[in-house]
Design a protein around this motif. Structure first.
Motif, PDB file in Angstrom:
ATOM      1  N   ALA A   1       0.831  -1.200   0.000  1.00  0.00           N
ATOM      2  CA  ALA A   1       0.000   0.000   0.000  1.00  0.00           C
ATOM      3  C   ALA A   1       0.866   1.251   0.000  1.00  0.00           C
ATOM      4  O   ALA A   1       0.599   2.215  -0.726  1.00  0.00           O
ATOM      5  CB  ALA A   1      -0.928  -0.004   1.215  1.00  0.00           C
ATOM      6  N   ALA A   2       1.922   1.236   0.813  1.00  0.00           N
ATOM      7  CA  ALA A   2       2.825   2.382   0.870  1.00  0.00           C
ATOM      8  C   ALA A   2       3.505   2.607  -0.471  1.00  0.00           C
ATOM      9  O   ALA A   2       3.668   3.749  -0.925  1.00  0.00           O
ATOM     10  CB  ALA A   2       3.873   2.173   1.968  1.00  0.00           C
ATOM     11  N   GLU A   3       3.906   1.520  -1.125  1.00  0.00           N
ATOM     12  CA  GLU A   3       4.558   1.635  -2.429  1.00  0.00           C
ATOM     13  C   GLU A   3       3.638   2.319  -3.427  1.00  0.00           C
ATOM     14  O   GLU A   3       4.060   3.197  -4.196  1.00  0.00           O
ATOM     15  CB  GLU A   3       4.964   0.251  -2.935  1.00  0.00           C
ATOM     16  CG  GLU A   3       5.830   0.277  -4.183  1.00  0.00           C
ATOM     17  CD  GLU A   3       6.361  -1.097  -4.540  1.00  0.00           C
ATOM     18  OE1 GLU A   3       7.409  -1.152  -5.209  1.00  0.00           O
ATOM     19  OE2 GLU A   3       5.741  -2.115  -4.162  1.00  0.00           O
ATOM     20  N   GLY A   4       2.352   1.930  -3.401  1.00  0.00           N
ATOM     21  CA  GLY A   4       1.382   2.558  -4.295  1.00  0.00           C
ATOM     22  C   GLY A   4       1.157   4.016  -3.969  1.00  0.00           C
ATOM     23  O   GLY A   4       1.017   4.856  -4.868  1.00  0.00           O
ATOM     24  N   GLU A   5       1.143   4.349  -2.679  1.00  0.00           N
ATOM     25  CA  GLU A   5       0.927   5.733  -2.274  1.00  0.00           C
ATOM     26  C   GLU A   5       2.095   6.620  -2.697  1.00  0.00           C
ATOM     27  O   GLU A   5       1.898   7.737  -3.192  1.00  0.00           O
ATOM     28  CB  GLU A   5       0.727   5.802  -0.757  1.00  0.00           C
ATOM     29  CG  GLU A   5      -0.602   5.222  -0.301  1.00  0.00           C
ATOM     30  CD  GLU A   5      -0.712   5.150   1.208  1.00  0.00           C
ATOM     31  OE1 GLU A   5       0.153   5.742   1.889  1.00  0.00           O
ATOM     32  OE2 GLU A   5      -1.655   4.506   1.714  1.00  0.00           O
ATOM     33  N   PHE A   6       3.333   6.141  -2.493  1.00  0.00           N
ATOM     34  CA  PHE A   6       4.496   6.923  -2.892  1.00  0.00           C
ATOM     35  C   PHE A   6       4.519   7.128  -4.408  1.00  0.00           C
ATOM     36  O   PHE A   6       4.883   8.199  -4.895  1.00  0.00           O
ATOM     37  CB  PHE A   6       5.788   6.235  -2.441  1.00  0.00           C
ATOM     38  CG  PHE A   6       6.111   6.458  -0.993  1.00  0.00           C
ATOM     39  CD1 PHE A   6       6.390   7.727  -0.513  1.00  0.00           C
ATOM     40  CD2 PHE A   6       6.147   5.399  -0.100  1.00  0.00           C
ATOM     41  CE1 PHE A   6       6.690   7.947   0.820  1.00  0.00           C
ATOM     42  CE2 PHE A   6       6.441   5.599   1.232  1.00  0.00           C
ATOM     43  CZ  PHE A   6       6.719   6.878   1.707  1.00  0.00           C
ATOM     44  N   GLU A   7       4.139   6.099  -5.148  1.00  0.00           N
ATOM     45  CA  GLU A   7       4.119   6.208  -6.603  1.00  0.00           C
ATOM     46  C   GLU A   7       3.078   7.231  -7.043  1.00  0.00           C
ATOM     47  O   GLU A   7       3.313   8.024  -7.970  1.00  0.00           O
ATOM     48  CB  GLU A   7       3.819   4.844  -7.230  1.00  0.00           C
ATOM     49  CG  GLU A   7       3.813   4.859  -8.751  1.00  0.00           C
ATOM     50  CD  GLU A   7       3.554   3.485  -9.349  1.00  0.00           C
ATOM     51  OE1 GLU A   7       3.377   3.409 -10.576  1.00  0.00           O
ATOM     52  OE2 GLU A   7       3.533   2.496  -8.583  1.00  0.00           O
ATOM     53  N   LYS A   8       1.932   7.228  -6.371  1.00  0.00           N
ATOM     54  CA  LYS A   8       0.860   8.159  -6.723  1.00  0.00           C
ATOM     55  C   LYS A   8       1.243   9.598  -6.399  1.00  0.00           C
ATOM     56  O   LYS A   8       0.998  10.511  -7.194  1.00  0.00           O
ATOM     57  CB  LYS A   8      -0.420   7.770  -5.975  1.00  0.00           C
ATOM     58  CG  LYS A   8      -1.595   8.694  -6.261  1.00  0.00           C
ATOM     59  CD  LYS A   8      -2.833   8.240  -5.503  1.00  0.00           C
ATOM     60  CE  LYS A   8      -4.006   9.176  -5.768  1.00  0.00           C
ATOM     61  NZ  LYS A   8      -5.229   8.752  -5.019  1.00  0.00           N
ATOM     62  N   VAL A   9       1.852   9.819  -5.225  1.00  0.00           N
ATOM     63  CA  VAL A   9       2.206  11.172  -4.794  1.00  0.00           C
ATOM     64  C   VAL A   9       3.369  11.730  -5.604  1.00  0.00           C
ATOM     65  O   VAL A   9       3.377  12.878  -6.027  1.00  0.00           O
ATOM     66  CB  VAL A   9       2.552  11.197  -3.291  1.00  0.00           C
ATOM     67  CG1 VAL A   9       3.051  12.581  -2.867  1.00  0.00           C
ATOM     68  CG2 VAL A   9       1.337  10.797  -2.455  1.00  0.00           C
TER      69      VAL A   9
ATOM     70  N   HIS B   1      13.075  10.676  -2.337  1.00  0.00           N
ATOM     71  CA  HIS B   1      11.913   9.938  -2.835  1.00  0.00           C
ATOM     72  C   HIS B   1      12.354   8.703  -3.611  1.00  0.00           C
ATOM     73  O   HIS B   1      11.780   7.619  -3.451  1.00  0.00           O
ATOM     74  CB  HIS B   1      11.068  10.844  -3.731  1.00  0.00           C
ATOM     75  CG  HIS B   1       9.902  10.147  -4.365  1.00  0.00           C
ATOM     76  ND1 HIS B   1       8.735   9.867  -3.680  1.00  0.00           N
ATOM     77  CD2 HIS B   1       9.723   9.649  -5.623  1.00  0.00           C
ATOM     78  CE1 HIS B   1       7.893   9.232  -4.491  1.00  0.00           C
ATOM     79  NE2 HIS B   1       8.474   9.094  -5.665  1.00  0.00           N
ATOM     80  N   GLY B   2      13.381   8.857  -4.435  1.00  0.00           N
ATOM     81  CA  GLY B   2      13.873   7.723  -5.207  1.00  0.00           C
ATOM     82  C   GLY B   2      14.423   6.618  -4.333  1.00  0.00           C
ATOM     83  O   GLY B   2      14.217   5.431  -4.602  1.00  0.00           O
ATOM     84  N   GLU B   3      15.123   6.984  -3.259  1.00  0.00           N
ATOM     85  CA  GLU B   3      15.697   5.979  -2.364  1.00  0.00           C
ATOM     86  C   GLU B   3      14.611   5.222  -1.608  1.00  0.00           C
ATOM     87  O   GLU B   3      14.698   4.001  -1.425  1.00  0.00           O
ATOM     88  CB  GLU B   3      16.653   6.651  -1.384  1.00  0.00           C
ATOM     89  CG  GLU B   3      17.949   7.131  -2.022  1.00  0.00           C
ATOM     90  CD  GLU B   3      18.853   7.835  -1.040  1.00  0.00           C
ATOM     91  OE1 GLU B   3      18.458   8.005   0.131  1.00  0.00           O
ATOM     92  OE2 GLU B   3      19.960   8.221  -1.444  1.00  0.00           O
ATOM     93  N   VAL B   4      13.584   5.940  -1.154  1.00  0.00           N
ATOM     94  CA  VAL B   4      12.487   5.278  -0.445  1.00  0.00           C
ATOM     95  C   VAL B   4      11.749   4.333  -1.385  1.00  0.00           C
ATOM     96  O   VAL B   4      11.386   3.209  -1.005  1.00  0.00           O
ATOM     97  CB  VAL B   4      11.520   6.318   0.159  1.00  0.00           C
ATOM     98  CG1 VAL B   4      10.275   5.631   0.720  1.00  0.00           C
ATOM     99  CG2 VAL B   4      12.212   7.104   1.268  1.00  0.00           C
ATOM    100  N   ALA B   5      11.527   4.766  -2.626  1.00  0.00           N
ATOM    101  CA  ALA B   5      10.861   3.907  -3.600  1.00  0.00           C
ATOM    102  C   ALA B   5      11.683   2.652  -3.867  1.00  0.00           C
ATOM    103  O   ALA B   5      11.142   1.540  -3.967  1.00  0.00           O
ATOM    104  CB  ALA B   5      10.621   4.686  -4.899  1.00  0.00           C
ATOM    105  N   GLU B   6      13.000   2.811  -3.960  1.00  0.00           N
ATOM    106  CA  GLU B   6      13.879   1.666  -4.183  1.00  0.00           C
ATOM    107  C   GLU B   6      13.853   0.717  -2.993  1.00  0.00           C
ATOM    108  O   GLU B   6      13.812  -0.511  -3.141  1.00  0.00           O
ATOM    109  CB  GLU B   6      15.307   2.155  -4.429  1.00  0.00           C
ATOM    110  CG  GLU B   6      16.298   1.030  -4.726  1.00  0.00           C
ATOM    111  CD  GLU B   6      17.715   1.540  -4.905  1.00  0.00           C
ATOM    112  OE1 GLU B   6      18.621   0.713  -5.078  1.00  0.00           O
ATOM    113  OE2 GLU B   6      17.918   2.778  -4.865  1.00  0.00           O
ATOM    114  N   MET B   7      13.868   1.290  -1.787  1.00  0.00           N
ATOM    115  CA  MET B   7      13.806   0.487  -0.575  1.00  0.00           C
ATOM    116  C   MET B   7      12.540  -0.356  -0.536  1.00  0.00           C
ATOM    117  O   MET B   7      12.577  -1.552  -0.236  1.00  0.00           O
ATOM    118  CB  MET B   7      13.848   1.396   0.651  1.00  0.00           C
ATOM    119  CG  MET B   7      13.656   0.667   1.981  1.00  0.00           C
ATOM    120  SD  MET B   7      13.075   1.758   3.297  1.00  0.00           S
ATOM    121  CE  MET B   7      11.387   2.061   2.752  1.00  0.00           C
ATOM    122  N   LEU B   8      11.417   0.270  -0.865  1.00  0.00           N
ATOM    123  CA  LEU B   8      10.148  -0.449  -0.838  1.00  0.00           C
ATOM    124  C   LEU B   8      10.134  -1.602  -1.830  1.00  0.00           C
ATOM    125  O   LEU B   8       9.620  -2.684  -1.530  1.00  0.00           O
ATOM    126  CB  LEU B   8       9.000   0.512  -1.138  1.00  0.00           C
ATOM    127  CG  LEU B   8       8.470   1.291   0.058  1.00  0.00           C
ATOM    128  CD1 LEU B   8       7.543   2.400  -0.403  1.00  0.00           C
ATOM    129  CD2 LEU B   8       7.755   0.365   1.024  1.00  0.00           C
TER     130      LEU B   8
END
Length: 213
Positions: free
Chosen positions: A115-123, A134-141
């Motif tokens: 769910a968090a991955e989808g939210e970060f992608e949407k925002v 933002h890129g690092e958090v997305a990569e981590m997820l």
């Protein structure tokens, strides 16, 4: 890390729960497997481009609170069940109870992290200058969600009747979510707009209340 900050409070709770948990894995034990800081930036999604900046900051902060808070709350729930295991005298039944608790923990994490991955992608990128974060958090997820999928397969293969169950369950999972979260917590708290949003965003406030932060 600024332990008085909103980010710090969530991360301290997650680390404290992780340290207290005597479950089958040590989620904070392998910082080397967290995502590398590649320095690459993730572009904002087109659907989020028209969103007002303040709203994007709040939405990003809430996604991060859900990520860290979900981990902390999952550990808390698992720990509460795990401390009851010694009361089960039958070895096989105790193994089954431990396995059920761990399976529930992983399944809940998988739901929250997806769910968090989808939210970060949407925002998308919440504000100028936060592209790398933002890129690092997305990569981590992406990495952690892959680990969770592998963990579910490993746990599903465990046998409560195995005489070496304790050894088998101790090697299952390989979750490194806490290390990955810690690696970015200071960076998140270092962005004043995100730090401020985490003190007032409804989801962040509610998660703080649930984990006692």
């Amino acid at each position: 890390m600024k332990h008085h900050s909103a980010v710090g409070a969530l991360l301290v709770a997650a680390v404290a729960l992780s340290a207290c948990s005597s479950g089958p894995t040590d989620p904070a034990a392998s910082p080397s497997s967290g995502p590398a800081s590649s320095g690459t930036s993730a572009p904002a999604s087109s659907s989020a481009a028209a969103t007002p900046s303040g709203d994007k900051v709040t939405a990003w902060a809430e996604a991060y609170c859900g990520l860290v808070g979900g981990y902390a709350l999952g550990l808390k729930a698992y720990q509460e069940k795990h401390v009851q295991l010694p009361n089960v005298t039958d070895v096989v039944e105790r193994n089954k109870a431990q396995l059920a608790a761990f399976t529930e923990f992983i399944s809940k994490l998988e739901i929250d992290f997806k769910a968090a991955e989808g939210e970060f992608e949407k925002v998308g990128v919440p504000l100028p200058g936060a592209e790398e974060l933002h890129g690092e958090v997305a990569e981590m997820l992406d990495q952690v969600n892959g680990q969770l999928g592998q963990a579910k397969q490993q746990v599903a293969a465990l046998d409560p009747n195995d005489p070496d169950f304790e050894q088998a369950v101790s090697g299952a999972g390989g979750l490194d979510g806490a290390s990955a979260l810690l690696a970015h917590g200071e960076k998140v708290s270092g962005v004043p707009e995100l730090e401020q949003a985490m003190t007032t965003a409804p989801k962040c406030v509610e998660i703080q209340r649930q984990i006692g932060g």
